[in-house]
Design a protein around this motif. Structure first.
Motif, PDB file in Angstrom:
ATOM      1  N   PHE A 157       3.157 -28.838  50.274  1.00  0.00           N
ATOM      2  CA  PHE A 157       3.224 -27.888  49.168  1.00  0.00           C
ATOM      3  C   PHE A 157       4.662 -27.758  48.674  1.00  0.00           C
ATOM      4  O   PHE A 157       4.932 -27.851  47.481  1.00  0.00           O
ATOM      5  N   ILE A 158       5.594 -27.533  49.597  1.00  0.00           N
ATOM      6  CA  ILE A 158       7.001 -27.335  49.223  1.00  0.00           C
ATOM      7  C   ILE A 158       7.558 -28.596  48.546  1.00  0.00           C
ATOM      8  O   ILE A 158       8.195 -28.512  47.497  1.00  0.00           O
ATOM      9  N   LEU A 159       7.314 -29.749  49.137  1.00  0.00           N
ATOM     10  CA  LEU A 159       7.838 -30.986  48.568  1.00  0.00           C
ATOM     11  C   LEU A 159       7.255 -31.253  47.186  1.00  0.00           C
ATOM     12  O   LEU A 159       7.970 -31.743  46.297  1.00  0.00           O
ATOM     13  N   GLY A 160       6.014 -30.884  46.970  1.00  0.00           N
ATOM     14  CA  GLY A 160       5.431 -30.979  45.636  1.00  0.00           C
ATOM     15  C   GLY A 160       6.101 -30.038  44.658  1.00  0.00           C
ATOM     16  O   GLY A 160       6.378 -30.401  43.505  1.00  0.00           O
ATOM     17  N   GLU A 161       6.387 -28.837  45.102  1.00  0.00           N
ATOM     18  CA  GLU A 161       7.038 -27.835  44.260  1.00  0.00           C
ATOM     19  C   GLU A 161       8.442 -28.262  43.816  1.00  0.00           C
ATOM     20  O   GLU A 161       8.856 -27.986  42.711  1.00  0.00           O
ATOM     21  N   VAL A 162       9.172 -28.918  44.727  1.00  0.00           N
ATOM     22  CA  VAL A 162      10.567 -29.275  44.410  1.00  0.00           C
ATOM     23  C   VAL A 162      10.700 -30.700  43.864  1.00  0.00           C
ATOM     24  O   VAL A 162      11.819 -31.173  43.622  1.00  0.00           O
ATOM     25  N   GLY A 163       9.590 -31.391  43.691  1.00  0.00           N
ATOM     26  CA  GLY A 163       9.631 -32.738  43.122  1.00  0.00           C
ATOM     27  C   GLY A 163       9.990 -33.844  44.098  1.00  0.00           C
ATOM     28  O   GLY A 163      10.476 -34.892  43.674  1.00  0.00           O
ATOM     29  N   LEU A 164       9.736 -33.638  45.375  1.00  0.00           N
ATOM     30  CA  LEU A 164      10.026 -34.663  46.371  1.00  0.00           C
ATOM     31  C   LEU A 164       8.749 -35.264  46.971  1.00  0.00           C
ATOM     32  O   LEU A 164       8.824 -36.035  47.939  1.00  0.00           O
ATOM     33  N   ALA A 165       7.594 -34.933  46.419  1.00  0.00           N
ATOM     34  CA  ALA A 165       6.322 -35.430  46.987  1.00  0.00           C
ATOM     35  C   ALA A 165       6.159 -36.915  46.722  1.00  0.00           C
ATOM     36  O   ALA A 165       6.646 -37.455  45.768  1.00  0.00           O
TER      37      ALA A 165
END
Length: 165
Positions: A157-165
């Motif tokens: 979830f966090i990595l998706g939010e910050v654009g690192l997914a």
């Protein structure tokens, strides 16, 4: 610098979640630094140690270094507590900074919530909380509910939010 927070009341599981998030995200090859807010006085050195003696003698900053690590201690000496933004600029560049605490700051956050604490959620009154990671089902929640015990799901979830997914 990408910043994401973990917030919640005392004993809500913030530190355990932070530890698991750092392990999970770094295992994916990303670099991570952390900032932890303490609501009380703390020491990273101890009476009798050279660095402690330097600080007590009046040094504004004491930098302690070895071949394994270095630490910079800065004494506020009655100055105001620095803002999170002032601390973040002191960090070396990384892919993600995870921030524990700092409830009132405006960066995006996950709220850690454990039913046994009996605390009410912070999320309903705080639009910076993008999801809640809990050990229980929460009725009527207006944002994503994530499993507190599954750091991989929270990290996704966090990595998706910050654009690192």
């Amino acid at each position: 610098m990408r910043i994401y927070g973990v917030t919640g009341w005392k004993n809500s599981g913030k530190t355990t979640l932070m530890e698991r998030l750092v392990a999970d995200i770094t295992a994916r090859g990303f670099t991570v630094s952390t900032v932890k807010h303490a609501h009380h006085s703390f020491d990273v050195d101890h009476p009798g140690k050279d660095s402690y003696r330097h600080r007590v003698a009046g040094a504004q900053e004491v930098l302690l270094a070895s071949r394994n690590r270095w630490a910079l201690m800065h004494e506020l000496r009655q100055a105001e507590e620095p803002q999170l933004s002032d601390l973040l600029v002191r960090l070396s560049p990384v892919d993600l900074v995870l921030v524990e605490g700092y409830k009132r700051d405006r960066h995006p956050k996950i709220e850690a919530h454990r039913a046994e604490t009996g605390q009410k959620l912070i999320a309903p009154g705080d639009d910076t909380i993008r999801a809640v990671a809990s050990d229980t089902k929460i009725e009527g929640l207006d944002r994503p509910l994530l499993p507190l015990s599954d750091a991989r799901v929270v990290a996704d979830f966090i990595l998706g939010e910050v654009g690192l997914a």
